[in-house]
Every structure is written in structure tokens, then in C-alpha cells.
Design an enzyme around this catalytic site. Structure first.
Site, short mmCIF file in Angstrom:
data_model
loop_
_atom_site.label_atom_id
_atom_site.label_comp_id
_atom_site.label_asym_id
_atom_site.label_seq_id
_atom_site.Cartn_x
_atom_site.Cartn_y
_atom_site.Cartn_z
N CYS A 73 2.27 9.75 -1.54
CA CYS A 73 1.10 9.15 -0.92
C CYS A 73 0.47 8.10 -1.84
O CYS A 73 0.58 8.18 -3.07
CB CYS A 73 0.03 10.21 -0.64
SG CYS A 73 0.48 11.43 0.58
N GLU A 75 -2.63 7.65 -2.66
CA GLU A 75 -3.67 8.14 -3.57
C GLU A 75 -3.05 8.67 -4.86
O GLU A 75 -3.56 8.45 -5.96
CB GLU A 75 -4.47 9.29 -2.92
CG GLU A 75 -5.25 8.89 -1.68
CD GLU A 75 -4.44 9.04 -0.39
OE1 GLU A 75 -3.21 8.77 -0.38
OE2 GLU A 75 -5.06 9.42 0.62
N1 THU Z 1 -0.02 9.26 3.39
C1 THU Z 1 -0.73 8.77 2.33
O1 THU Z 1 -0.31 7.82 1.65
N2 THU Z 1 -1.92 9.37 2.05
C2 THU Z 1 -2.42 10.44 2.70
O2 THU Z 1 -3.41 11.01 2.28
C3 THU Z 1 -1.80 10.88 3.95
C4 THU Z 1 -0.45 10.35 4.23
C5 THU Z 1 1.28 8.64 3.69
C6 THU Z 1 2.45 9.53 3.39
C7 THU Z 1 3.49 8.96 4.32
O3 THU Z 1 4.12 7.86 3.67
C8 THU Z 1 2.69 8.44 5.50
O4 THU Z 1 1.36 8.31 5.05
C9 THU Z 1 2.73 9.33 6.72
O5 THU Z 1 2.39 10.64 6.42
#
Ligand code: THU
Length: 161
Positions: A73, A75
Site C-alpha cells: 500500500c 502508506e
Molecule cells: N491500497 C493502498 O494503497 N492503501 C490502502 O490503505 C488500501 C489499499 C491499495 C492496495 C492495492 O494496490 C489497491 O489499493 C487495492 O486494494
């Protein structure tokens, strides 16, 4: 037996234009970062901008992988970069923005549980709150005053004696 209520304050801004200058700048950097997300599998793009106490900003975006769980993710990309490259420098705030290639996200995107846990580690270590600003592509921005607010009863290093 006693019952306790856990609650927290949240601020709702009608758009990023309503944010204070410092926070608007941070959100703008998160929007820039979002554009470099690598998310060919979900089509969901997330950008994160971390503000350090020395005024520097560190960016991250989601990085996906054909072996799905190997991706990360936005973050965590951002806070791990901060931890790796600015050890001992406190994190003041993180702005997060998310949207999709398939539709325009107009509700604030909240960090997933794993990211809350990862951010919580830094908040605990630095002994000062990390503010969070959450946004979709457009629309409202939510401000949380600390990651501990959105991860009550967190598991921390205090258990590992
Ligand atoms: N994702 C994030 O980058 N941050 C989050 O807090 C939730 C989900 C991303 C992970 C994945 O690449 C996409 O969003 C779908 O879940």
C-alpha cells in the site's frame, strides 16, 4: 464489570481547499504521488505524503505485483521510506488520497488495517501523534488527530518484553 466507550474526534472539510496551507500542500503532494501508483491489477490508485518534523515531505504510492500479496500500500511505501531514510525524525502528518481508473472516488479513503498497524509503530516510537488527512479524488477531506484514534487497542512493542 464496567463498560467503557471509545470515541474520537474527526474534522470534516468540504474539500481540500478548506485545509490550512500546510495541509493543503501536503495533500497536493499526495495527489502527485497518486499519479505514479503502479496498480494494473486493481486499477485503484493511492498516494500518500508524509510530513516530517524537519518540513521535508516523503511520498509513496501503491505498488502492486503479479503475485498479489507481494504488493504494498501507498502508506507503507511512504512511512517505510521515511523510517529508512530519516531515522529519528518524527512524522507530523500523513495525507492520503485514492481513486480508481474505473470511477472517480469521491469519498475519503481510509488506510487499511495493516497500514494502521505500520503507522502506529512510528507513532508509538516517537511518542507524539501523527495526524491523518484522508481524501478520495474529489470531495470531503477527513482529519484524524492520531493513528491511535483509528486503531484502538493496538498491539504494540510493550507486549514483547
Ligand atoms: N491500497 C493502498 O494503497 N492503501 C490502502 O490503505 C488500501 C489499499 C491499495 C492496495 C492495492 O494496490 C489497491 O489499493 C487495492 O486494494
Amino acid at each position: 464489570m464496567i463498560k467503557k466507550k471509545v470515541s474520537f474526534d474527526i474534522s470534516v472539510f468540504s474539500s481540500m481547499d478548506e485545509l490550512e496551507n500546510r495541509d493543503k500542500k501536503l495533500m497536493k503532494r499526495a495527489v502527485e504521488a497518486r499519479k505514479n501508483a503502479y496498480s494494473p491489477y486493481s486499477n485503484f490508485t493511492v498516494g500518500a505524503a508524509v510530513l516530517l518534523e524537519n518540513g521535508e515531505m516523503v511520498l509513496g504510492n501503491n505498488q502492486e505485483n503479479a503475485a498479489y500479496p507481494s504488493g504494498l500500500c501507498a502508506e507503507r511505501v511512504a512511512v517505510f521510506y521515511a523510517g529508512a531514510n530519516y531515522p529519528g525524525i518524527k512524522i507530523k502528518a500523513i495525507a492520503i488520497t485514492a481513486t480508481s481508473i474505473n470511477y472517480k472516488v469521491d469519498t475519503p479513503a481510509a488506510p487499511c488495517g495493516n497500514c494502521r498497524q505500520a503507522i502506529s509503530e512510528y507513532e508509538t516510537k516517537q511518542e507524539s501523534p501523527i495526524e491523518l488527512f484522508l481524501m478520495g479524488e474529489t470531495g470531503k477531506v477527513l482529519k484524524c488527530n492520531a493513528i491511535a484514534d483509528i486503531l484502538p487497542l493496538a498491539f504494540t512493542s510493550s507486549f514483547l518484553l
